[in-house]
Design a protein around this motif. Structure first.
Motif, PDB file in Angstrom:
ATOM      1  N   TYR A 137       0.834  -1.196   0.000  1.00 17.62           N
ATOM      2  CA  TYR A 137       0.000   0.000   0.000  1.00 17.62           C
ATOM      3  C   TYR A 137       0.871   1.248   0.000  1.00 17.62           C
ATOM      4  O   TYR A 137       1.932   1.274   0.638  1.00 17.62           O
ATOM      5  CB  TYR A 137      -0.873   0.047   1.257  1.00 17.62           C
TER       6      TYR A 137
ATOM      7  N   SER B 285       0.714   5.456   0.886  1.00 17.35           N
ATOM      8  CA  SER B 285      -0.070   6.347   1.725  1.00 17.35           C
ATOM      9  C   SER B 285       0.597   7.696   1.842  1.00 17.35           C
ATOM     10  O   SER B 285       1.829   7.797   1.804  1.00 17.35           O
ATOM     11  CB  SER B 285      -0.240   5.728   3.113  1.00 17.35           C
TER      12      SER B 285
ATOM     13  N   TRP C 108      -4.911   6.566   2.359  1.00 20.43           N
ATOM     14  CA  TRP C 108      -4.458   5.267   1.878  1.00 20.43           C
ATOM     15  C   TRP C 108      -5.044   4.960   0.519  1.00 20.43           C
ATOM     16  O   TRP C 108      -6.213   5.213   0.266  1.00 20.43           O
ATOM     17  CB  TRP C 108      -4.854   4.167   2.861  1.00 20.43           C
TER      18      TRP C 108
END
Length: 123
Positions: free
Chosen positions: A94, A96, A113
């Protein structure tokens, strides 16, 4: 979705992948941007972060020397070049945006996010 991660896939151990994190609305150009990963059954962990202008970077010990984070401000994209991949790098990755311009390794300081991208490293 303002942050879109892409570039994941299946790769053999020792191989390479490059992940991209696109900021389609140019919302986070003044924020640090970090990469995190979450393996099945494990907590999300910090991987790397880059400051708003690319001048500062920080890596987790587990990826230092193998991964490189970079930023193309003209394209509003942050990259994570992953080399010498290991099976233990298998996770959903991920990106962010940090609440500030420098960034940190602390997950709770990240506010925005994107969707993750799956990286699978086979042995």
């Amino acid at each position: 979705v303002q942050l879109q991660a892409s570039g994941g896939g299946l790769v053999q151990a020792g191989g390479s992948l490059r992940l991209s994190c696109a900021d389609s609305k140019r919302t986070f150009s003044n924020n640090g941007v970090g990469w995190f990963r979450q393996a099945p059954g494990k907590e999300r962990e910090f991987v790397a972060v880059i400051s708003w202008n690319g001048g500062n970077t920080l890596y987790a010990d587990s990826v230092k020397g193998r991964f490189t984070i970079s930023r193309d401000r003209a394209r509003n994209t942050v990259y994570l070049q992953m080399n010498s991949l290991k099976p233990e790098d298998t996770a959903v990755y991920y990106c962010s945006a940090h609440r500030g311009p420098i960034g940190s390794s602390r997950l709770n300081e990240y506010r925005y996010w994107g969707q993750g991208t799956l990286v699978t490293v086979s042995s």
